[in-house]
Scaffold this active site. Structure first.
Site, mmCIF file in Angstrom:
data_model
loop_
_atom_site.group_PDB
_atom_site.id
_atom_site.type_symbol
_atom_site.label_atom_id
_atom_site.label_comp_id
_atom_site.label_asym_id
_atom_site.label_seq_id
_atom_site.Cartn_x
_atom_site.Cartn_y
_atom_site.Cartn_z
ATOM 1 N N HIS A 1 0.817 -1.216 0.000
ATOM 2 C CA HIS A 1 0.000 0.000 0.000
ATOM 3 C C HIS A 1 0.851 1.267 0.000
ATOM 4 O O HIS A 1 0.370 2.340 0.351
ATOM 5 C CB HIS A 1 -0.966 -0.005 1.192
ATOM 6 C CG HIS A 1 -2.015 -1.075 1.087
ATOM 7 N ND1 HIS A 1 -2.666 -1.606 2.171
ATOM 8 C CD2 HIS A 1 -2.514 -1.727 0.008
ATOM 9 C CE1 HIS A 1 -3.521 -2.536 1.760
ATOM 10 N NE2 HIS A 1 -3.448 -2.626 0.453
ATOM 11 N N ASN B 1 -3.201 -13.226 15.153
ATOM 12 C CA ASN B 1 -4.084 -12.055 15.161
ATOM 13 C C ASN B 1 -4.928 -12.093 16.431
ATOM 14 O O ASN B 1 -5.198 -13.164 16.967
ATOM 15 C CB ASN B 1 -4.993 -12.056 13.917
ATOM 16 C CG ASN B 1 -5.585 -10.686 13.631
ATOM 17 O OD1 ASN B 1 -4.883 -9.681 13.718
ATOM 18 N ND2 ASN B 1 -6.856 -10.635 13.311
#
Ligand SMILES: [Zn+2]
Length: 254
Positions: free
Chosen positions: A115, A224
């Protein structure tokens, strides 16, 4: 030895795929962080198209970026653990969704930023269309833009051609860079273990990387603090924060 440590011990070509959860412990605001910068700015207001067409959107985007980086976030234990693994000769590299440059700041050498990076700014031209920058090629450090803003310039413009200057990140509505996605895909395909850390694995093409690894028979570990849609394909799923989970596992493995 934990399952993560055992898999890291056996692997020689680890790729770490990292998301926002790796940076929140450095104080970089996540979209979900309560009370953070995102409660006052909506990233959907800063689409590529709006940024190009509306000077007021550019003014607010720069103010937001200036505030976003005001606390000067530093790498945390998770970033440093990945540096240790790389220096031990056990990693191909890091593929990250993060734009904060903290992997490089920690010392990681091979980092693919799918990104883009908020550490640099670039000219995108006078009127780029269809989500693709079309600038003169000028680029510089974000510090240059912040110095201009701090001296009273609300919207910096390109010193080369006068075009629009934008953070070298991929905004909503902006196309990914095919060469960068290709580099990330190649790195994952060449790995012997993919560790996805702090990513909700909900945004494509990023979420496609664990799927690619699994399809090739490369083991995937997901670290996570919340369930992800790809937990089913993982060899191991570890619930926890990156800064708590990674350092002891890397230390045991190298
Ligand atoms: Zn220019």
């Amino acid at each position: 030895m934990t399952e993560l440590a055992a898999l890291l011990t056996a692997a020689r070509r680890v790729v770490a795929f990292t998301g926002a959860g790796v940076s929140t412990e450095s104080g970089v605001p996540d979209f979900r962080s309560p009370g953070g910068v995102w409660t006052r700015y909506d990233p959907r207001d800063f689409t590529f198209g709006k940024y190009v067409s509306d000077p007021d959107v550019r003014r607010r985007a720069w103010a937001m970026r200036r505030e976003f980086w005001a606390n000067d976030p530093q790498p945390n234990a998770a970033h440093r653990a990945l540096v240790d693994l790389e220096q031990a000769g056990r990693m191909l590299g890091v593929v990250t969704q993060n734009i904060d440059g903290l992997h490089q700041a920690a010392g990681s050498k091979r980092v693919v930023e799918i990104h883009g990076t908020s550490r640099e700014v670039m000219c995108i031209g006078e009127a780029p269309r269809l989500g693709t920058p079309d600038g003169c090629g000028w680029a510089g450090p974000t510090r240059w833009a912040f110095e201009a803003i701090d001296s009273g310039v609300e919207v910096p413009s390109c010193p080369g051609c006068g075009g629009i200057v934008k953070s070298a990140t991929i905004s909503f509505g902006q196309n990914l860079v095919p060469e960068v996605i290709g580099a990330a895909t190649s790195m994952v395909a060449a790995s012997d273990l993919l560790v996805a850390i702090g990513s909700s694995l909900q945004v494509y093409p990023a979420a496609g990387l664990p799927e690619l690894a699994a399809a090739k028979g490369i083991p995937v570990i997901i670290v996570n603090d919340e369930p992800t849609p790809l937990d089913y394909l993982a060899e191991a799923v570890i619930r926890g924060r990156a800064g708590d989970v990674l350092p002891p596992a890397v230390e045991a493995a190298i």
